[in-house]
Scaffold this active site. Structure first.
Site, PDB file in Angstrom:
ATOM      1  CE  LYS A 158      34.685  -9.009  30.139  1.00  0.00           C
ATOM      2  NZ  LYS A 158      34.033  -9.199  28.819  1.00  0.00           N
ATOM      3  N   GLY A 164      29.318  -2.304  29.584  1.00  0.00           N
ATOM      4  CA  GLY A 164      29.747  -1.056  28.968  1.00  0.00           C
ATOM      5  C   GLY A 164      31.051  -0.523  29.556  1.00  0.00           C
ATOM      6  CE  LYS A 237      29.655   0.987  20.742  1.00  0.00           C
ATOM      7  NZ  LYS A 237      28.313   0.402  20.598  1.00  0.00           N
ATOM      8  NE  ARG A 292      21.646   1.361  23.587  1.00  0.00           N
ATOM      9  CZ  ARG A 292      22.595   0.624  24.146  1.00  0.00           C
ATOM     10  NH1 ARG A 292      22.282  -0.269  25.061  1.00  0.00           N
ATOM     11  NH2 ARG A 292      23.864   0.754  23.788  1.00  0.00           N
ATOM     12  NE  ARG A 336      28.482   7.306  18.871  1.00  0.00           N
ATOM     13  CZ  ARG A 336      27.967   6.557  19.838  1.00  0.00           C
ATOM     14  NH1 ARG A 336      27.781   7.083  21.051  1.00  0.00           N
ATOM     15  NH2 ARG A 336      27.637   5.299  19.622  1.00  0.00           N
TER      16      ARG A 336
END
Ligand code: MV4
Length: 447
Positions: A158, A164, A237, A292, A336
Site C-alpha cells: 500500500k 480509499g 459504497k 468527517r 445510495r
C-alpha cells in the site's frame, strides 16, 4: 453556541446541515457554484454566496473564495460536509488562522491520519489491532521479499499517501514482490508525489465494518454502533446497514473499545469513524480513520435516535458529551441512489429530472436535494439521493426497502434504483452472506 454556520458543500449534505442548524437556531450561509444557483441549499439557507464557476477546483475547493464568503457574511464556523475540503489539513489551518471554527479535525490530526504508515504505527502503539506487516515503510526490493516471507503470501502493498482504494497491489507469489514494489512506487510517486510503500498480509474476502465514535473537547469518548459497508463497487459504497449481520455483542464491544483507543490516541474531537477489515474468523484490523461526517451517518442516526450533525456542532462549540456508549435499537439500511446506468457499468447519467416521486410511509427517510425539474450537473459526483429505512429487524428492513424502492420514481435520468431492487431480491444478500467481493460476482438481470 455558533451564531452563523457557513456550509462549504453542496447537494444533499448541504441541505442536511442547513436543516439541523435551523432546528438549533443557528443562521446558515450556503456557498454555491454557478452550476448550483437553482439548488435547494441555496434556497433554504438564510444567505447564499456564489463562490465561482462549475468546476469544483474553482468553487467548492477554492479556499480563498470560501474564507472570503465567511468573512463577508460574518460566519463564526464552517461545516465542510464530506468530500471537498472536509479532510484538508491546509483548509482546517486557514480556518483556525482566520478565527473561524472548522467543524472537523485539527490540521495535525488530518496530517497524522493522511500518512497511512504513520497512522498505522500510531494505532498499533495505542493497542488497536492492525494487519501484520512491515514496521513502517519498505526500504527496497530485498526488504520487501524478506517481510513477505515472514508474514506469508499473499501480501498487499500500500502507498502510504494512498487510501480509499488508491495505490494498492496484491501479490500472490514471492518472485513477483520486487517488480510489484517498483510498479507501485512509480505509481505512488506520480499520483501522490510520495513513493513510500508498506506491506501487509492480504486479508482475503474481508468485510468492511466501521465504528462511529465521538470525542469531546474534554477527552470523553463514546462509540455509537457499527456500519457494514461491504456492499461496494470499485471502492464506491452502494448500500450500508447497521447492525452488521456479521456482528456479535462481544465483537461490537471489542471493536467499539478499539475504536475509542484509536480516537483517544490522536486526541480526537468531534464525530469520526474508524474503519476495520473483519476476516471470516471475526478478527478485526484497523484500516483508516475518517475525520468527517460520512455519507452513511444517517443509518446510525436511525438506530441510536440521535442527530449526528447536531452532536458534531455541539462538540465543536465546546459542549461535553456524556461518555455513554450506544447500542443499536433498530435495524437501518441505506441505498445510495446515483444518477448512473447500472446496466452499462454504472456510467454517469446527468441531466434533467422530469418526473420525481419519492417513497414515504413508516420508517422511510429520503435525504436528497433533488426535485422534479432539477437538473443534475455533470461536474460533481453522481449521488442524488439516499433512501434510508428503519425497522425492528433486518428482515423487516429489507422488505421495507424493497417496497420503498418500488415506489421511487425518477424519470429523465438513469438511476441505480433497478440495481438496488435486484440486490434486495438476492437470497445471499437477504441471508447476510456477503463480503467486499460480493458485487464482483453480482450480475444484473436485464430489465
Ligand atoms: C486491505 C484488503 C485486504 N488486506 N488490506 C481497500 C480500501 C483501503 N482503505 C484498504 N482496502 C483494502 N485493504 C489488507 N491487508 C482489502 C481492501 C479492500 C477493500 C476494503 C474495504 C472495502 C472494500 C475493499 C475492496 C477491495 C479491497
Amino acid at each position: 453556541m455558533f451564531k452563523k454556520v457557513l456550509i462549504a458543500n453542496r447537494g444533499e449534505i448541504a441541505l442536511r446541515v442547513i436543516r439541523t442548524c435551523k432546528e438549533m437556531g443557528i443562521k446558515t450561509v450556503a456557498v454555491y457554484s454557478k452550476a448550483d444557483a437553482d439548488s435547494l441549499p441555496v434556497r433554504f439557507a438564510d444567505e447564499a454566496v456564489c463562490i465561482g464557476p462549475a468546476p469544483s477546483s474553482e468553487s467548492y475547493l477554492k479556499m480563498p473564495n470560501i474564507i472570503a464568503a465567511a468573512e463577508i457574511t460574518n460566519a463564526d464556523a464552517i461545516h465542510p460536509g464530506y468530500g471537498f475540503l472536509s479532510e484538508n489539513a491546509k483548509f482546517s489551518r486557514i480556518c483556525q488562522e482566520n478565527k473561524i471554527k472548522f467543524i472537523g479535525a485539527l490540521p495535525e490530526q488530518i496530517e497524522g491520519m493522511g500518512d497511512k504508515a504513520t497512522a498505522k504505527a500510531t494505532m498499533a502503539k495505542a493497542g488497536v489491532p492492525c494487519v501484520p506487516g512491515s514496521e513502517g515503510l519498505l526500504k527496497d526490493g530485498k526488504h520487501a521479499v524478506k517481510v513477505a516471507k515472514e508474514i506469508g503470501l499473499p501480501v498487499m502493498m500500500k502507498a502510504t499517501a494512498g487510501g480509499g482504494g488508491k495505490g494498492m497491489r496484491v501479490v500472490w507469489k514471492e518472485e513477483d514482490v520486487e517488480k510489484a514494489l517498483d510498479d507501485i512506487k512509480r505509481e505512488a510517486k506520480a499520483a501522490f508525489g510520495n513513493d513510500g510503500v508498506y506491506m501487509e498480509k492480504f486479508i482475503e474476502e474481508p468485510r468492511h465494518i466501521e465504528i462511529q465514535i465521538a470525542g469531546d473537547q474534554f477527552g470523553t469518548f463514546c462509540h455509537m454502533s457499527e456500519r457494514d459497508c461491504s456492499i461496494q463497487r470499485r471502492h464506491q459504497k452502494l448500500v450500508e446497514e447497521t447492525p452488521s449481520p456479521f456482528m456479535t455483542k462481544s465483537l461490537r464491544k471489542k471493536m467499539g473499545e478499539a475504536a475509542i483507543r484509536a480516537a483517544a490516541a490522536v486526541n480526537y474531537e468531534g464525530v469520526g469513524t474508524v474503519e476495520f477489515l473483519v476476516d471470516k474468523h471475526r478478527n478485526f484490523y484497523f484500516m483508516e480513520m475518517n475525520t468527517r461526517i460520512q455519507v452513511e451517518h444517517t443509518i446510525t442516526e436511525e438506530v441510536i435516535t440521535f442527530d449526528l450533525i447536531k452532536e458534531q456542532i455541539k462538540i465543536a462549540a465546546g459542549i461535553p458529551i456524556s461518555g455513554k456508549n450506544y447500542e443499536p435499537k433498530m435495524h437501518a439500511i441505506q441505498c445510495r441512489i446515483n444518477a448512473e446506468d447500472p446496466l452499462h457499468d454504472f456510467r454517469p447519467s446527468p441531466g434533467a429530472i422530469t418526473v420525481y416521486h419519492s417513497p414515504g410511509g413508516h420508517g422511510v427517510r429520503v435525504d436528497t436535494h433533488a426535485y422534479a425539474g432539477y437538473t443534475i450537473p455533470p461536474n460533481y459526483d453522481s449521488m442524488i439521493s439516499k433512501l434510508i429505512v428503519s425497522a425492528q429487524t433486518r428482515e423487516e428492513a429489507i422488505k421495507k426497502m424493497h417496497r420503498a424502492l418500488s415506489e421511487y420514481i425518477i424519470d429523465g435520468v438513469k438511476t441505480t434504483i433497478p440495481f438496488h431492487i435486484q440486490l434486495f431480491e438476492n437470497e445471499e444478500f437477504k441471508k447476510g452472506n456477503f463480503t467486499t467481493k460480493f458485487l464482483d460476482d453480482f450480475k444484473m438481470k436485464p430489465i
